[in-house]
Every structure is written in structure tokens, then in C-alpha cells.
Motif scaffolding. Structure first.
Motif, short mmCIF file in Angstrom:
data_model
loop_
_atom_site.label_atom_id
_atom_site.label_comp_id
_atom_site.label_asym_id
_atom_site.label_seq_id
_atom_site.Cartn_x
_atom_site.Cartn_y
_atom_site.Cartn_z
N GLY A 152 0.83 -1.20 0.00
CA GLY A 152 0.00 0.00 0.00
C GLY A 152 0.86 1.25 0.00
O GLY A 152 1.88 1.33 -0.69
N ARG A 153 0.47 2.24 0.81
CA ARG A 153 1.23 3.48 0.85
C ARG A 153 2.63 3.28 1.39
O ARG A 153 3.55 4.01 1.05
N ALA A 154 2.81 2.26 2.25
CA ALA A 154 4.14 1.99 2.78
C ALA A 154 5.10 1.54 1.68
O ALA A 154 6.31 1.62 1.84
N GLY A 155 4.55 1.08 0.54
CA GLY A 155 5.38 0.69 -0.59
C GLY A 155 6.08 1.86 -1.26
O GLY A 155 6.92 1.65 -2.13
N ALA A 156 5.73 3.09 -0.87
CA ALA A 156 6.40 4.27 -1.41
C ALA A 156 7.55 4.75 -0.54
O ALA A 156 8.26 5.68 -0.90
#
Length: 430
Positions: free
Chosen positions: A360-364
Motif C-alpha cells: 500500500g502506501r508503505a510501498g512508497a
């Protein structure tokens, strides 16, 4: 087709595994903060060309010790004849050696010199050129870079403008090269230059030269990419004198020498093993206690996506095995090399997106952590690349996604590869 090892190949595979365990320097550890090189055979955490001259004595001494160990077996240049420092391995034995080094996550040595320039000199070089340059490559003492692309002359390589003018026993070279992989660490370059500006078609006026990077008039400037790394550089030539003795092949016939070199470039196994290991690390992480915190609402659909990536990696592996089977039968890789290049480049991008989507956003998150559950990082050569800490899976797929952007034009754009497949493989009209 049956890809199973013969008894002799299985024994050689075990020999390679034992060699790595016994000879890889324990102090030569991967750098968890290092960027993944864009070269297919490079291993995350290592850049042998840079490491051999590092200010860190452990990295410098480790890189040089590893080169000596491989050179002692002829395994820096395994496919070369023994008289030039190689091991005279068969195509299948070379494939097994490369595969096992990648599976052990240890760096290859002198990749561009060993797998591009060396085979080119063996085919097109003079005996003096072979005697002068091949032993240093085989011992890991001399590094090389490829000077082909120019501003405005990447995919259309025949439009190069770097010019060489004959002056007695020298050529005088003026111009610029760009996107030269690892050029800032190279001792020598192999360069395409224009020696007949009026030639038609354009590729008939090109010559292939060997250039010492220490020659007066050569300026090398690293290029920083969007990751903050500098895997390539631009090179300027201002009145550089290159002896005619350092011309490979005939004047104005360098295009055919270059095409031979590029044929050697597109038949490796390195990328396949990297993708396989990356997917293995992703699945292992998602099954761990920490990874289960990223449970997805579309879990079943995502499982199918991972299964598709696994299947595609096996397809890429079989494409590589098919290529080496043709070499083993005495055939030159043709359009199959372009199939491998195209499929591998697009798979690189799909795999990177699959991995980044898992978090999710942690993948950025970009910054890497340096904490591994249980304490210190694992010892090579069998250590996992899945360092955990400040971001999921040490931001491996965040960085891979940036790496993959260039995949579909490095080594020839997807459009060029499709044209090669269409005209040479399917016999479609140009």
C-alpha cells in the motif's frame, strides 16, 4: 525439452557451490544501502568495479581477493580458451556457473570486459590485441566500459556523431558518449566513432576503437539518476589520439563488430535469478509475522498476481535455457535473444509493480532500514537480501520500481526488439 542436469553437469554445479563456500571472502559483505546496479548480472549490495578501488579496505581487499580466486580457476572468463586465461567451459557449464554465482548472491567480476569485449576480440581482434588486453580482463586487473550511445543516438545507433580522423598512425577523436554503464570505474573503453561522414547507409562509415580512459583529452563525468545513484556517466573526447593499432576490424566496418558484441550481451541468466530471488523474498516476507500486517482486502486476486509473476519467471528461465541450448549445439543466438530481452524487461516492470503494491502506501517509503530480525545481517554468500527495518522489506521493491523504469530501453528499446523478432524471427517485411 528436458533441462535436467546430466550427471556431469550436476557434479559441476556442486563443484561451483563448494568453491563459493570455500573461497568467497567473509569480509566482503553486501552494502544494504547500495543501489541495485542496472546490469543484469550484478548483485544487490555489490558493485565489483567500484569495490575494487573502494576506500573501505574490507570492500577493496574482498573484491580483489574474490577476483583472484575466480581467476585462479579461469572463471572470470569461463567460456574463453585457456590460452587467454579462460577455463574453456562449454556453453552449458558457463550457464551453470553464472546461475550458481547469482543464486549464492555473490558478485560477478569484470562483466562488460569478460562477456562483451573479450568474446568480440576473440572473433575480430588481432593477435597483438588479444595478447595485450585479454590477460588483464581474465585476471580481473583491467576493467572496460562500452561507449556506444550518444545524445540523440541511442536507439538509432547508426547516427553517431563522435568523429575520428586518421592522422598518421593515430586517429584523432572528438565527440561525446552518454549513458556509459560503470564508465567512471573503467580503465579502457570500446567506442564507436564515425570515420566516413558521407557514408550511405550511415552504418558503413563507423569504426570500432579501443580507448585508454587515461589518454589526454578524455573526460568522464558520472550521471546521477532518479534514485540518487550514478550507475553510468557521460564521456567527452577532445582531440584524443588513439593508435590505429587499437582499431578492431577494418576502418568503416565497425558496425559489424559492434553487432557481434551486442549479440553476446543479450543471452545471460542473471536477470532471471534476480527476479526469482526477489519474488521468493516477497512471499517469505508476506508470510512472516511482520509481513502479515500488510494483509490485503483483495488477497485472492493478489495471490493470483504473484502466481502469474512466478510463472513468467519460469518462462524467462526457459527462454535462457533455450538460448544456451542453441549455443551448445554450435548455433549463434538470433532473434531469440531479442525475445529474451523484451520479455525480461517487461517482466522486470510487472514484478516491481507487484512487489510495491503489496505494501500500500508503505510501498512508497524510500529510506532503507538496516535492522535484521535476530541481530546482525546474515553472512554471504547465502544471506537473504530481505533486510528489514525502516520500510517494508528494506524498500527493495520501491527501489526496484525505480530501477525498472529504464528496463524497456536499456540494451535496445522494446520497439527495436519487436522489429527484430518480426523481421528475423517471423520473416515479416520491413
Amino acid at each position: 525439452m528436458n533441462w535436467d542436469d546430466t550427471p556431469e553437469e550436476a557434479a559441476f554445479r556442486e563443484e561451483v557451490r563448494a568453491f563459493v563456500q570455500e573461497n568467497f571472502p567473509p569480509s566482503y559483505r553486501p552494502d544494504p544501502e547500495g543501489e541495485q546496479s542496472l546490469e543484469p548480472e550484478d548483485v544487490r549490495g555489490y558493485n565489483w568495479a567500484e569495490d575494487r578501488a573502494s576506500d573501505d579496505p574490507d570492500r577493496r581487499d574482498g573484491a580483489r581477493a574474490w577476483a583472484r580466486a575466480l581467476a585462479g580457476r579461469g572463471w572470470i572468463t569461463p567460456h574463453w580458451p585457456a590460452e587467454y586465461g579462460g577455463a574453456g567451459l562449454s556453453a552449458k557449464e558457463e550457464f551453470i556457473l553464472q546461475e550458481e554465482l547469482m543464486r549464492a548472491r555473490v558478485p560477478t567480476v569484470n562483466g562488460i570486459g569478460a562477456f562483451l569485449l573479450g568474446p568480440t576480440l576473440l572473433v575480430h581482434g588481432t593477435e597483438e590485441q588479444k595478447a595485450r588486453h585479454l590477460p588483464g580482463i581474465a585476471r580481473g586487473e583491467t576493467t572496460w566500459a562500452q561507449g556506444f550511445s550518444e545524445p540523440g543516438s541511442g536507439s538509432d545507433l547508426a547516427s553517431i556523431r563522435t568523429r575520428a580522423v586518421r592522422d598518421g598512425d593515430d586517429y584523432v577523436v572528438d565527440g561525446q558518449k552518454v549513458w556509459t554503464s560503470l564508465g567512471q570505474y573503467a580503465d579502457w573503453l570500446f567506442v564507436l566513432v564515425r570515420t566516413d561522414p558521407g557514408a550511405e547507409p550511415k552504418h558503413r562509415g563507423i569504426t570500432f576503437l579501443l580507448v585508454d580512459t587515461a589518454a589526454p583529452g578524455v573526460t568522464v563525468r558520472p550521471i546521477t539518476d532518479l534514485r540518487g545513484a550514478a550507475p553510468f556517466c557521460e564521456i567527452f573526447f577532445e582531440g584524443v589520439r588513439v593508435p590505429v593499432a587499437d582499431r578492431v576490424g577494418e576502418e568503416n566496418r565497425g558496425w559489424y563488430v559492434a553487432m557481434s558484441a551486442l549479440g553476446f550481451e543479450r543471452a545471460g541468466i542473471g536477470a532471471t535469478i534476480k527476479y526469482e530471488q526477489a519474488l521468493h523474498d516477497l512471499v517469505g516476507y508476506l508470510r512472516s509475522a511482520e509481513g502479515r500486517g500488510f494483509a490485503r482486502a483483495d488477497r485472492d486476486a493478489y495471490r493470483k498476481e504473484i502466481a502469474r509473476r512466478h510463472t513468467e519467471i519460469r518462462v524467462l528461465y526457459n527462454l535462457a535455457r533455450y538460448t544456451v541450448s542453441k549455443q551448445a549445439a554450435g548455433e549463434e543466438p538470433g532473434f531469440e535473444a531479442s525475445v529474451n530481452q523484451l520479455f525480461g524487461a517487461e517482466l522486470h516492470q510487472r514484478l516491481a509493480r507487484t512487489g510495491a503494491r503489496a505494501f500500500g502506501r508503505a510501498g512508497a517509503l524510500w529510506d532503507r532500514g538496516n535492522v535484521v530480525p535476530g541481530g546482525d545481517p546474515p553472512d554471504p554468500p547465502n544471506g537473504s537480501a530481505a533486510y528489514q527495518g525502516g520500510s517494508p522489506l528494506n524498500a527493495a521493491f520501491t527501489h526496484m520500481r525505480r530501477d525498472s523504469i529504464a528496463a524497456t530501453f536499456l540494451g535496445g528499446t522494446s520497439e527495436i526488439q519487436r522489429n527484430v523478432i518480426a523481421t528475423r524471427g517471423l520473416n515479416l517485411p520491413r
